[in-house]
Design an enzyme around this catalytic site. Structure first.
Site, PDB file in Angstrom:
ATOM      1  N   GLY A  57       0.801  -1.226   0.000  1.00 43.56           N
ATOM      2  CA  GLY A  57       0.000   0.000   0.000  1.00 43.56           C
ATOM      3  C   GLY A  57       0.825   1.264   0.000  1.00 43.56           C
ATOM      4  O   GLY A  57       0.741   2.054   0.945  1.00 43.56           O
ATOM      5  N   GLN A 135      -0.630   2.226   6.971  1.00 46.09           N
ATOM      6  CA  GLN A 135      -1.660   1.640   6.097  1.00 46.09           C
ATOM      7  C   GLN A 135      -2.709   0.972   6.965  1.00 46.09           C
ATOM      8  O   GLN A 135      -3.060   1.509   8.004  1.00 46.09           O
ATOM      9  CB  GLN A 135      -1.050   0.634   5.096  1.00 46.09           C
ATOM     10  CG  GLN A 135      -0.978   1.135   3.677  1.00 46.09           C
ATOM     11  CD  GLN A 135      -2.351   1.334   2.985  1.00 46.09           C
ATOM     12  OE1 GLN A 135      -3.411   1.104   3.569  1.00 46.09           O
ATOM     13  NE2 GLN A 135      -2.309   1.817   1.760  1.00 46.09           N
ATOM     14  N   GLY A 181       1.090  -4.841  -3.852  1.00 43.60           N
ATOM     15  CA  GLY A 181       0.728  -5.779  -2.787  1.00 43.60           C
ATOM     16  C   GLY A 181      -0.732  -6.185  -2.801  1.00 43.60           C
ATOM     17  O   GLY A 181      -1.068  -7.370  -2.709  1.00 43.60           O
ATOM     18  N   GLY A 183      -3.116  -4.696  -5.244  1.00 42.77           N
ATOM     19  CA  GLY A 183      -3.553  -4.720  -6.648  1.00 42.77           C
ATOM     20  C   GLY A 183      -3.140  -6.004  -7.355  1.00 42.77           C
ATOM     21  O   GLY A 183      -3.796  -6.429  -8.313  1.00 42.77           O
ATOM     22  N   THR A 269      -3.733   1.463  -8.532  1.00 44.27           N
ATOM     23  CA  THR A 269      -2.419   2.077  -8.339  1.00 44.27           C
ATOM     24  C   THR A 269      -2.428   2.718  -6.961  1.00 44.27           C
ATOM     25  O   THR A 269      -3.487   2.923  -6.362  1.00 44.27           O
ATOM     26  CB  THR A 269      -2.168   3.177  -9.395  1.00 44.27           C
ATOM     27  OG1 THR A 269      -3.239   4.122  -9.307  1.00 44.27           O
ATOM     28  CG2 THR A 269      -2.102   2.602 -10.804  1.00 44.27           C
ATOM     29  N   CYS A 415     -11.412 -15.724   4.487  1.00 45.00           N
ATOM     30  CA  CYS A 415     -12.734 -15.847   3.871  1.00 45.00           C
ATOM     31  C   CYS A 415     -13.677 -14.870   4.566  1.00 45.00           C
ATOM     32  O   CYS A 415     -13.464 -14.512   5.718  1.00 45.00           O
ATOM     33  CB  CYS A 415     -13.258 -17.270   3.910  1.00 45.00           C
ATOM     34  SG  CYS A 415     -13.645 -17.889   5.505  1.00 45.00           S
TER      35      CYS A 415
HETATM   36  P1  NAD Z   1       1.439  -0.919  -3.760  1.00 46.80           P
HETATM   37  O1  NAD Z   1       2.125   0.341  -3.410  1.00 46.80           O
HETATM   38  O2  NAD Z   1       1.986  -2.206  -3.267  1.00 46.80           O
HETATM   39  O3  NAD Z   1       1.279  -1.014  -5.337  1.00 46.80           O
HETATM   40  C1  NAD Z   1       0.882   0.059  -6.143  1.00 46.80           C
HETATM   41  C2  NAD Z   1       1.335  -0.237  -7.559  1.00 46.80           C
HETATM   42  O4  NAD Z   1       0.887   0.789  -8.427  1.00 46.80           O
HETATM   43  C3  NAD Z   1       2.853  -0.312  -7.688  1.00 46.80           C
HETATM   44  O5  NAD Z   1       3.199  -1.565  -8.198  1.00 46.80           O
HETATM   45  C4  NAD Z   1       3.188   0.839  -8.621  1.00 46.80           C
HETATM   46  O6  NAD Z   1       4.280   0.529  -9.458  1.00 46.80           O
HETATM   47  C5  NAD Z   1       1.904   0.992  -9.413  1.00 46.80           C
HETATM   48  N1  NAD Z   1       1.704   2.308 -10.012  1.00 46.80           N
HETATM   49  C6  NAD Z   1       1.776   3.523  -9.434  1.00 46.80           C
HETATM   50  N2  NAD Z   1       1.459   4.487 -10.311  1.00 46.80           N
HETATM   51  C7  NAD Z   1       1.163   3.873 -11.478  1.00 46.80           C
HETATM   52  C8  NAD Z   1       0.731   4.320 -12.753  1.00 46.80           C
HETATM   53  N3  NAD Z   1       0.523   5.610 -13.002  1.00 46.80           N
HETATM   54  N4  NAD Z   1       0.509   3.396 -13.731  1.00 46.80           N
HETATM   55  C9  NAD Z   1       0.706   2.086 -13.506  1.00 46.80           C
HETATM   56  N5  NAD Z   1       1.115   1.608 -12.313  1.00 46.80           N
HETATM   57  C10 NAD Z   1       1.322   2.482 -11.300  1.00 46.80           C
HETATM   58  O7  NAD Z   1      -0.075  -0.703  -3.268  1.00 46.80           O
HETATM   59  P2  NAD Z   1      -1.209  -1.841  -3.055  1.00 46.80           P
HETATM   60  O8  NAD Z   1      -1.003  -2.492  -1.723  1.00 46.80           O
HETATM   61  O9  NAD Z   1      -1.320  -2.678  -4.246  1.00 46.80           O
HETATM   62  O10 NAD Z   1      -2.487  -0.915  -2.915  1.00 46.80           O
HETATM   63  C11 NAD Z   1      -2.966  -0.224  -4.073  1.00 46.80           C
HETATM   64  C12 NAD Z   1      -3.953   0.849  -3.694  1.00 46.80           C
HETATM   65  O11 NAD Z   1      -5.150   0.250  -3.209  1.00 46.80           O
HETATM   66  C13 NAD Z   1      -3.477   1.749  -2.588  1.00 46.80           C
HETATM   67  O12 NAD Z   1      -3.917   3.053  -2.844  1.00 46.80           O
HETATM   68  C14 NAD Z   1      -4.124   1.212  -1.365  1.00 46.80           C
HETATM   69  O13 NAD Z   1      -4.264   2.170  -0.364  1.00 46.80           O
HETATM   70  C15 NAD Z   1      -5.451   0.770  -1.914  1.00 46.80           C
HETATM   71  N6  NAD Z   1      -6.050  -0.305  -1.148  1.00 46.80           N
HETATM   72  C16 NAD Z   1      -7.165  -0.852  -1.628  1.00 46.80           C
HETATM   73  C17 NAD Z   1      -7.790  -1.877  -0.921  1.00 46.80           C
HETATM   74  C18 NAD Z   1      -9.039  -2.466  -1.407  1.00 46.80           C
HETATM   75  O14 NAD Z   1      -9.615  -3.293  -0.768  1.00 46.80           O
HETATM   76  N7  NAD Z   1      -9.500  -2.109  -2.552  1.00 46.80           N
HETATM   77  C19 NAD Z   1      -7.272  -2.339   0.269  1.00 46.80           C
HETATM   78  C20 NAD Z   1      -6.118  -1.780   0.722  1.00 46.80           C
HETATM   79  C21 NAD Z   1      -5.492  -0.793  -0.010  1.00 46.80           C
END
Ligand code: NAD
Length: 554
Positions: A57, A135, A181, A183, A269, A415
Site C-alpha cells: 500500500g 496503512q 501488494g 492490486g 495504483t 474468507c
Molecule cells: P502498492 O504500493 O503495493 O502497489 C501500487 C502499484 O501501483 C505499484 O506496483 C506501482 O508501481 C503501481 N503504479 C503507481 N502508479 C502507477 C501508474 N501511473 N501506472 C501504472 N502503475 C502504477 O499498493 P497496493 O497495496 O497494491 O495498494 C494499491 C492501492 O489500493 C493503494 O492506494 C491502497 O491504499 C489501496 N487499497 C485498496 C484496498 C481495497 O480493498 N480495494 C485495500 C487496501 C489498499
C-alpha cells in the site's frame, strides 16, 4: 536463545523471518504471536520492500525503523501477562500495567489532530522521524500477502458480473492499473471470477512478483502483444491474465484510440499517496524515486494532473460502455484536485457491491498458522467447510484457494464471514489447538476494511444512507469494544487505503491458543467485532442491518 542470537537468526535487517514450529521464544503464545506476525509482515516473501520496512500500500510500514523493530522484539520477548506494550507509529514507547485478559499490545499509527491531518504535515513529521504510515494491516501486523485481498477482490468482481452481466463473465475483459501488494490480487481474482484480465503497472518487478506467486499468467513490455493476447482471449472466452509494463494513463489513451473498450474498468495504483505512491505519466519508477527527493512539489503537481488525465479516460470509457468503479485508492479525490471536476461521476466499490455484506457483519476474516506448517491451514480449511455445510460459496472458495493460492510467509487463509459465523469459527480453531489437531496456535484477525471498523467517506462509508460518512466515532467504538473484550492486540490508524486526512480505522487480532482463557476472549471479540458493523449500518437506517440486529438479538 538470547536476544542477540534471536536478532541474528530472525531480524538481521533487511532479512526478516518469523520463527516457526512449536517452541516459544516469548513467555507465552499471546506475545509469541505478535512477535511472529511482525516478523512475518517484514519477510521478503510477504513485504513489498523490506529494506524500507514497507509491507504494501504505497509506503505502509510495519515499524518505524530497524532500531524500532529490534526494540519491539526485545519487549515482546520478555513481556508478561500483567503488562501491555504501547506502540506509537511503529515504535515501542512504554509498557503499562494490565491483566491476563487484556490486549498484550496496543497500537496507534499515523494519527494526527484533524486540522493537521494532511500529507504535507505528515511528511514533515516523517522526515523528523516522529511518525510512520501504517496503512491498514502493515502497521497492525496482520498482513498475509496478496491473498489478504484476494477473496474480497474476487467477491467484488463476481458481484459486478452478477449485477451487470447476469453472472456470465465469459468473453468479458477487465482492465485495471496497479499490480502491487493489494492490486496484485486482481489478475487471479478476475480469472477466478471468469474474466479475461489486463493489468498495467509501471514497475516490471511488481509484475514479476505476481508471476512467481502464480497470481498472473503472463508479463509483457509490448502494448501490441498484450492487446492481441487479451483480445483473442476475450473472443475465445478464455480466463487469462496479462501484466503489461506501462503507465495506466498512457495505456488507457492507447486503448481508447484503438477503440478497445473494456467491459469492466477499475484501478489499484497507489493513488492514495500523490507523492510517494502514484507514478505520473512520462516518468519511470527510477526517475520517480529521484524526482520525489529533488523536487517533491513538482512531483506532486505532475502526479495530480496525471491522475486527472487518468480519470478523464476512465470517464470516457464509462461513456463508451465500460462498467467503471473506484477500487478504494482515492484516485477520484486526487484527480479532482488535479483538475478533473467530474471525477466523482463514477461510484466506489463499497456502495456498488459490498455494503449489503457489511449489513450482515461480514468482512475479510483471516487466520494464520503460527506453526508455519501448511497442513495446519488445511486442517482449519476442513473445519470451516464442515462448520458451514450449507455455504456452498464458501466451500467453492476454499477449494479454489487450496489449488491456486501460493502461501507467502506463514501459511494463512482468508474468507468473508459474518455475525455468528466468526465466533463459531474462532471457537472451533481454539478447539483444534486444544486437541492437538494443529501443531501450534492460530492467529485470527481481519483487514481494517471491514463492516464496523472504518470511517472513510471515499470508500467504506461512501454515500451512507443517513449522510454520516465522515463520523469516526464508529471505529473508535469498535476499538474500545475489542479492547474491552480481550483481543490479543488492537490498533487504531489514520489514512489507510485512501491516504492521510481521508480515513480512520481500527484493527484487532485475537489468538486461539487452545486455553479456556482464549475461548472466553474469542467469544467476546468475535461477537463484538461484527456486531459493531451491524450497529453502525442499522443506525444509518439500512433495513438489512436492522433485521440482522433483531435476528441476532443485538
Ligand atoms: P502498492 O504500493 O503495493 O502497489 C501500487 C502499484 O501501483 C505499484 O506496483 C506501482 O508501481 C503501481 N503504479 C503507481 N502508479 C502507477 C501508474 N501511473 N501506472 C501504472 N502503475 C502504477 O499498493 P497496493 O497495496 O497494491 O495498494 C494499491 C492501492 O489500493 C493503494 O492506494 C491502497 O491504499 C489501496 N487499497 C485498496 C484496498 C481495497 O480493498 N480495494 C485495500 C487496501 C489498499
Amino acid at each position: 536463545m538470547n536476544f542477540s542470537e534471536f536478532i541474528k537468526k530472525y531480524a538481521l535487517h533487511p532479512h526478516y523471518q518469523s520463527p516457526t514450529g512449536t517452541g516459544l521464544h516469548a513467555r507465552s503464545w499471546q506475545t509469541e504471536a505478535p512477535l511472529r506476525m511482525l516478523l512475518n509482515n517484514l519477510n521478503a516473501e510477504v513485504a513489498e520492500n523490506p529494506c524500507e520496512l514497507i509491507v504494501y500500500g504505497g509506503t505502509g510500514q510495519a515499524a518505524r525503523n530497524p532500531e524500532a523493530v529490534k526494540e519491539i522484539i526485545r519487549q515482546l520477548l520478555t513481556l508478561d501477562e500483567q503488562h501491555s506494550l504501547l506502540i506509537q507509529s511503529g515504535k515501542a514507547v512504554g509498557v503499562v500495567r494490565s491483566h491476563p485478559e487484556a490486549p498484550r499490545v496496543l497500537i496507534a499509527n499515523s494519527n494526527l489532530v484533524p486540522a493537521w491531518a494532511n500529507w504535507q504535515h505528515f511528511e514533515l513529521l516523517k522526515q523528523r522521524g516522529l511518525i510512520m504510515y501504517g496503512q491498514m494491516t502493515a502497521g497492525s501486523w496482520i498482513y498475509i500477502g496478496t491473498q489478504g485481498i484476494l477473496q474480497g477482490t474476487y467477491e467484488t468482481f463476481a458481484e459486478c458480473g452478477r449485477k451487470y452481466f447476469n453472472g456470465n463473465t465469459k468473453h468479458k475483459l477487465l482492465v485495471s492499473g496497479g499490480l502491487g501488494g493489494m492490486g496484485g490480487a486482481q489478475p487471479l481474482a478476475a480469472t477466478m471470477a471468469g474474466y479475461t484480465f489486463l493489468g498495467v503497472d509501471v514497475d516490471a518487478e511488481r509484475i514479476r512478483k505476481r508471476l512467481s506467486t502464480r497470481y498472473i499468467d503472463k508479463l509483457t513490455y509490448s502494448y501490441d502483444e498484450a492487446k492481441s493476447i487479451v483480445l483473442k482471449a476475450r473472443e475465445d472466452g478464455n480466463a487469462l491474465s496479462v501484466g503489461l509494463v506501462g503507465n495506466i494513463g498512457d495505456i488507457l489513451e492507447k486503448l481508447l484510440n484503438d477503440g478497445i473498450i473494456p467491459d469492466v474498468l477499475t484501478d489499484q495504483t497507489s493513488a492514495h499517496d500523490p507523492l510517494n505512491g502514484y507514478v505520473p505519466a512520462g516518468i519511470s519508477p527510477d526517475e520517480a524515486i529521484h524526482l520525489r527527493k529533488t523536487d517533491p512539489d513538482r512531483y506532486k503537481t505532475l502526479s495530480l494532473s496525471s491522475m486527472a488525465r487518468h480519470v478523464k479516460y476512465m470517464l470516457e470509457m464509462k461513456q463508451r460502455g465500460s462498467i467503471v468503479f473506484d477500487y478504494g485508492n482515492n484516485l477520484r479525490e486526487f484527480a479532482r484536485q488535479g483538475g478533473e471536476s467530474r471525477a466523482f461521476e463514477y461510484d466506489g466499490f463499497i456502495p456498488e457491491f459490498i455494503r449489503p455484506l457489511f449489513c450482515e457483519g461480514k468482512g475479510p476474516f483471516r487466520w494464520v498458522a503460527l506453526s508455519g506448517d501448511p497442513e495446519d491451514i488445511f486442517a482449519t480449511d476442513e473445519a470451516v467447510v464442515e462448520a458451514f455445510p450449507d455455504n456452498s460459496h464458501l466451500k467453492k472458495w476454499i477449494n479454489e484457494a487450496q489449488q491456486k493460492v501460493t502461501f507467502q510467509g506463514l501459511p494463512a487463509r482468508i474468507c468473508w464471514l459474518g455475525m455468528g459465523e466468526r465466533e463459531k469459527a474462532g471457537i472451533i480453531f481454539n478447539d483444534l489447538v486444544k486437541k492437538g489437531k494443529v501443531k501450534a496456535p492460530i492467529v485470527i484477525g481481519r483487514d481494517h476494511l471491514d463492516c464496523g471498523s472504518v470511517a472513510s467517506p471515499n470508500r467504506e462509508t461512501e454515500a451512507m444512507a443517513d449522510g454520516s460518512d465522515a463520523i469516526s466515532d464508529w471505529p473508535l467504538l469498535n476499538l474500545m469494544a475489542n479492547t474491552a473484550a480481550g483481543a490479543t492486540w488492537v490498533s487504531f490508524h489514520h489514512g489507510g487505503g485512501v491516504g492521510i486526512g481521508y480515513s480512520q480505522h481500527a484493527g484487532m487480532v485475537v489468538v486461539a491458543d487452545g486455553t479456556d482463557r482464549a475461548e472466553q476472549c474469542l467469544k467476546r471479540v468475535l461477537f463484538n467485532d461484527p456486531a459493531t458493523g451491524i450497529f453502525r449500518h442499522a443506525d444509518a437506517g439500512y433495513k438489512k442491518a436492522i433485521d440482522n440486529k433483531a435476528k441476532f438479538n443485538l
